[in-house]
Write an enzyme that holds these catalytic residues in place. Structure first.
Site, short mmCIF file in Angstrom:
data_model
loop_
_atom_site.label_atom_id
_atom_site.label_comp_id
_atom_site.label_asym_id
_atom_site.label_seq_id
_atom_site.Cartn_x
_atom_site.Cartn_y
_atom_site.Cartn_z
N TYR A 30 -3.61 0.85 11.24
CA TYR A 30 -4.49 -0.28 11.49
C TYR A 30 -5.01 -0.26 12.92
O TYR A 30 -4.46 0.40 13.79
CB TYR A 30 -3.75 -1.60 11.22
CG TYR A 30 -3.42 -1.78 9.76
CD1 TYR A 30 -4.35 -2.32 8.89
CD2 TYR A 30 -2.19 -1.36 9.25
CE1 TYR A 30 -4.06 -2.46 7.54
CE2 TYR A 30 -1.90 -1.50 7.90
CZ TYR A 30 -2.84 -2.05 7.06
OH TYR A 30 -2.56 -2.18 5.72
N GLN A 80 -0.96 2.42 -6.07
CA GLN A 80 -2.38 2.74 -5.90
C GLN A 80 -3.23 2.18 -7.03
O GLN A 80 -4.32 1.64 -6.81
CB GLN A 80 -2.58 4.25 -5.81
CG GLN A 80 -2.18 4.85 -4.49
CD GLN A 80 -2.60 6.30 -4.39
OE1 GLN A 80 -3.74 6.64 -4.62
NE2 GLN A 80 -1.66 7.16 -4.04
N SER A 114 -8.81 -2.46 -2.75
CA SER A 114 -9.57 -1.21 -2.68
C SER A 114 -10.58 -1.09 -3.81
O SER A 114 -11.73 -0.71 -3.59
CB SER A 114 -8.61 -0.01 -2.72
OG SER A 114 -7.88 0.08 -1.52
N ASP A 149 -4.16 -1.63 -6.70
CA ASP A 149 -4.76 -2.09 -5.45
C ASP A 149 -6.12 -2.75 -5.68
O ASP A 149 -7.16 -2.10 -5.66
CB ASP A 149 -4.90 -0.89 -4.50
CG ASP A 149 -5.34 -1.29 -3.11
OD1 ASP A 149 -5.71 -2.46 -2.89
OD2 ASP A 149 -5.33 -0.42 -2.22
N ARG A 156 0.84 -1.19 0.00
CA ARG A 156 0.00 0.00 0.00
C ARG A 156 0.87 1.25 0.00
O ARG A 156 0.99 1.96 1.00
CB ARG A 156 -0.94 -0.04 1.18
CG ARG A 156 -1.55 -1.41 1.37
CD ARG A 156 -2.89 -1.37 1.99
NE ARG A 156 -3.88 -1.01 0.99
CZ ARG A 156 -5.12 -0.66 1.29
NH1 ARG A 156 -5.48 -0.58 2.54
NH2 ARG A 156 -5.97 -0.37 0.34
#
Length: 423
Positions: free
Chosen positions: A230, A127, A133, A130, A122
């Site tokens: 996280y 991006q 996502s 991904d 990530r």
């Protein structure tokens, strides 16, 4: 003749997505590849063979994969498929390796260089690659649409001469990519939306979308996030307080959507049977984690369960695949963005740099061996999945970590494929 990319038709009956689009076929051709798409591969994603052919693909048959240098898939190839693959071929897909040690070992035995797209680091550079996502975003949207369909009442408040229709109350549990999109979609449809997450940063995100944040905001909550963005596992005392607040809130909701997933672990139980029993008749719960055991007690994969108090618990499989026409376009772009990094622009051939961070993070097998450190002993020491986190623990969606900006201001760590407690 250049190197060949093969796009197969997915064999899983529950997988309507395809790993290419007319746009990515055109781009792959421009990179120097010959592209073969298996007949019917895009049918369930509303992409007829003719559309692929118009942008440079050859429409072929399943056996054509035997000559392919690169295979782009949605799901991990089956043993039967692997028997046809050429040794040394690069196979790129969502490999789902946790708990599937035999399948990982089979990839190595077949001699393919397998890449697991869900392990993409990530970072800003990745991006566009991904897949977690891109697919979670659509799952969050579809969860609200499915919830509205099963609720079978209006979501927005409507004031009419005959009276007022109250707005539906929607509660989102887990404010990751899927959760944020669910909030935005429910708000667009006019619902009154609340959301919860143990990460303090989620409060601002929820408020920015016009929803209300629900959490026990004590000192422990304020420190409930790792440096990588996280969620930490909370103390039993906090869990009890949060569970009590959540239980009281759920009893008043019309639609509840749960989104909590943790890499390599069963989904944490967020909604107990007692909470379900407290809900009003006609209420709906959408469990987006049902394929990993579910966040809701009583949820069943692939089924809509109606409880004795007439609450529907929806456990659709492959929710992004329920809008395959959109999901395939995004997934195909994710794959192309990664393939582009593996190509030597001068020779226009595949040139995998095994020292590249993206390659090291995603490469599962290579040269007849399992090379990913988390699965290096998959063919010798079977992976034992840990127990699910209990229902009193609230966690963040595993796809929700902030990215490291190009300027370096927003720090983020790559999610390790090894389980670390809560996501």
């Amino acid at each position: 003749m250049g190197q060949t990319v093969f796009i197969p038709r997915e064999l899983d009956a529950n997988e309507p997505r395809v790993a290419a689009s007319p746009d990515t076929v055109k781009r792959l051709t421009a990179l120097g590849f010959d592209v073969i798409v298996e007949a019917g591969a895009g049918t369930r994603s509303r992409i007829p063979d003719e559309e692929f052919a118009k942008t440079g693909a050859v429409i072929g048959k399943a056996s054509d994969v035997a000559n392919a240098d690169v295979v782009l898939k949605v799901r991990r190839p089956t043993d039967a498929e692997l028997k046809i693959y050429k040794s040394g071929a690069a196979v790129i897909a969502i490999m789902d390796p946790y708990g599937n040690d035999a399948a990982v070992a089979a990839l190595a035995k077949a001699g393919v260089t397998a890449f697991s797209m869900e392990f993409m680091p990530r970072i800003t550079r990745a991006q566009s690659m991904d897949v977690l996502s891109s697919q979670a975003n659509l799952a969050g949207y579809q969860a609200v649409i499915d919830g509205a369909a099963e609720y079978d009442r209006a979501l927005p408040m409507m004031m009419t001469a005959a009276g007022t229709v109250p707005a539906a109350k929607v509660f989102i549990m887990g404010v990751g990519v899927a959760g944020l999109q669910a909030i935005a979609t429910a708000r667009r449809l006019g619902a009154v939306v609340t959301a919860t997450d143990v990460r303090p940063a989620a409060k601002e995100q929820v408020a920015s979308l016009g929803a209300k944040f629900l959490a026990v905001e004590d000192e422990e909550f304020k420190a409930a996030e790792t440096a990588g963005g996280y969620a930490k596992e909370m103390s039993k005392e906090y869990q009890a307080k949060q569970a009590a607040l959540t239980a009281e809130h759920i009893a008043k909701q019309d639609i509840v959507i749960t989104t909590a997933l943790i890499p390599g672990r069963p989904a944490p139980k967020l909604v107990s049977a007692a909470m379900v029993a407290s809900m009003k008749p006609g209420s709906v719960i959408i469990d987006l984690a049902v394929e990993r055991g579910g966040n809701v007690e009583g949820a069943e994969a692939g089924k809509i369960v109606t409880t004795v108090n007439n609450v529907k618990i929806v456990g659709h499989l492959n929710v992004p695949g329920r809008i395959a026409a959109s999901a395939s376009l995004l997934y195909a772009r994710n794959l192309f963005a990664f393939v582009e990094t593996l190509v030597d622009k001068t020779t226009k051939t595949l040139a995998i740099n095994r020292d590249d961070d993206l390659v090291k993070a995603t490469m599962l097998t290579d040269g007849g061996k399992v090379v990913h450190p988390a699965f290096a002993k998959a063919d010798q020491q079977p992976y034992v999945e840990p127990a699910a986190i209990p229902a009193t623990t609230m966690v963040a969606d595993a796809t929700a970590a902030p990215r490291k900006a190009a300027s370096g201001k927003a720090a983020s760590k790559s999610p390790s494929p090894k389980p670390k407690g809560t996501a």
